[in-house]
Motif scaffolding. Structure first.
Motif, PDB file in Angstrom:
ATOM      1  N   ALA A   1      35.805  35.122  43.455  1.00  0.00           N
ATOM      2  CA  ALA A   1      34.672  34.913  42.547  1.00  0.00           C
ATOM      3  C   ALA A   1      34.035  36.247  42.145  1.00  0.00           C
ATOM      4  CB  ALA A   1      33.631  34.012  43.200  1.00  0.00           C
ATOM      5  N   ALA A   2      33.902  37.150  43.091  1.00  0.00           N
ATOM      6  CA  ALA A   2      33.320  38.461  42.788  1.00  0.00           C
ATOM      7  C   ALA A   2      34.204  39.229  41.813  1.00  0.00           C
ATOM      8  CB  ALA A   2      33.130  39.257  44.072  1.00  0.00           C
ATOM      9  N   ASN A   3      35.498  39.144  42.021  1.00  0.00           N
ATOM     10  CA  ASN A   3      36.436  39.822  41.136  1.00  0.00           C
ATOM     11  C   ASN A   3      36.335  39.254  39.717  1.00  0.00           C
ATOM     12  OD1 ASN A   3      38.446  41.475  40.233  1.00  0.00           O
ATOM     13  ND2 ASN A   3      40.107  40.339  41.184  1.00  0.00           N
ATOM     14  N   ALA A   4      36.258  37.949  39.611  1.00  0.00           N
ATOM     15  CA  ALA A   4      36.192  37.299  38.297  1.00  0.00           C
ATOM     16  C   ALA A   4      34.888  37.619  37.563  1.00  0.00           C
ATOM     17  CB  ALA A   4      36.340  35.788  38.450  1.00  0.00           C
ATOM     18  N   SER A   5      33.805  37.799  38.323  1.00  0.00           N
ATOM     19  CA  SER A   5      32.510  38.053  37.692  1.00  0.00           C
ATOM     20  C   SER A   5      32.175  39.535  37.581  1.00  0.00           C
ATOM     21  CB  SER A   5      31.408  37.341  38.472  1.00  0.00           C
ATOM     22  OG  SER A   5      31.229  37.960  39.740  1.00  0.00           O
TER      23      SER A   5
END
Length: 69
Positions: A36-40
């Motif tokens: 999720a952190a990578n995507a955001s």
């Protein structure tokens, strides 16, 4: 932190099955958080999230076998 994974481990460390389940839950939370952190674009990530790498799946595969998974 009263309710983090480390605190839970202190309570169950002598129960191998519960410890394996906690390891898997911890890895899953870190892996999902990392994705999720990578995507955001969120950064920096805390160490437990950084440690949830796909490359170390063999350890967790062994832990899952203790649970019959």
């Amino acid at each position: 932190m009263e309710h983090d994974f480390g605190a839970f481990f202190e309570r169950i460390q002598h129960n191998e099955t519960a410890s394996a389940a906690l390891d898997l839950a911890s890895y899953a939370c870190g892996f999902v958080s990392r994705t999720a952190a990578n995507a955001s674009g969120y950064s920096p990530l805390p160490d437990p999230v950084l440690e949830s790498l796909p490359e170390i799946y063999e350890y967790y595969q062994g832990r899952a076998s203790l649970l019959g998974v």
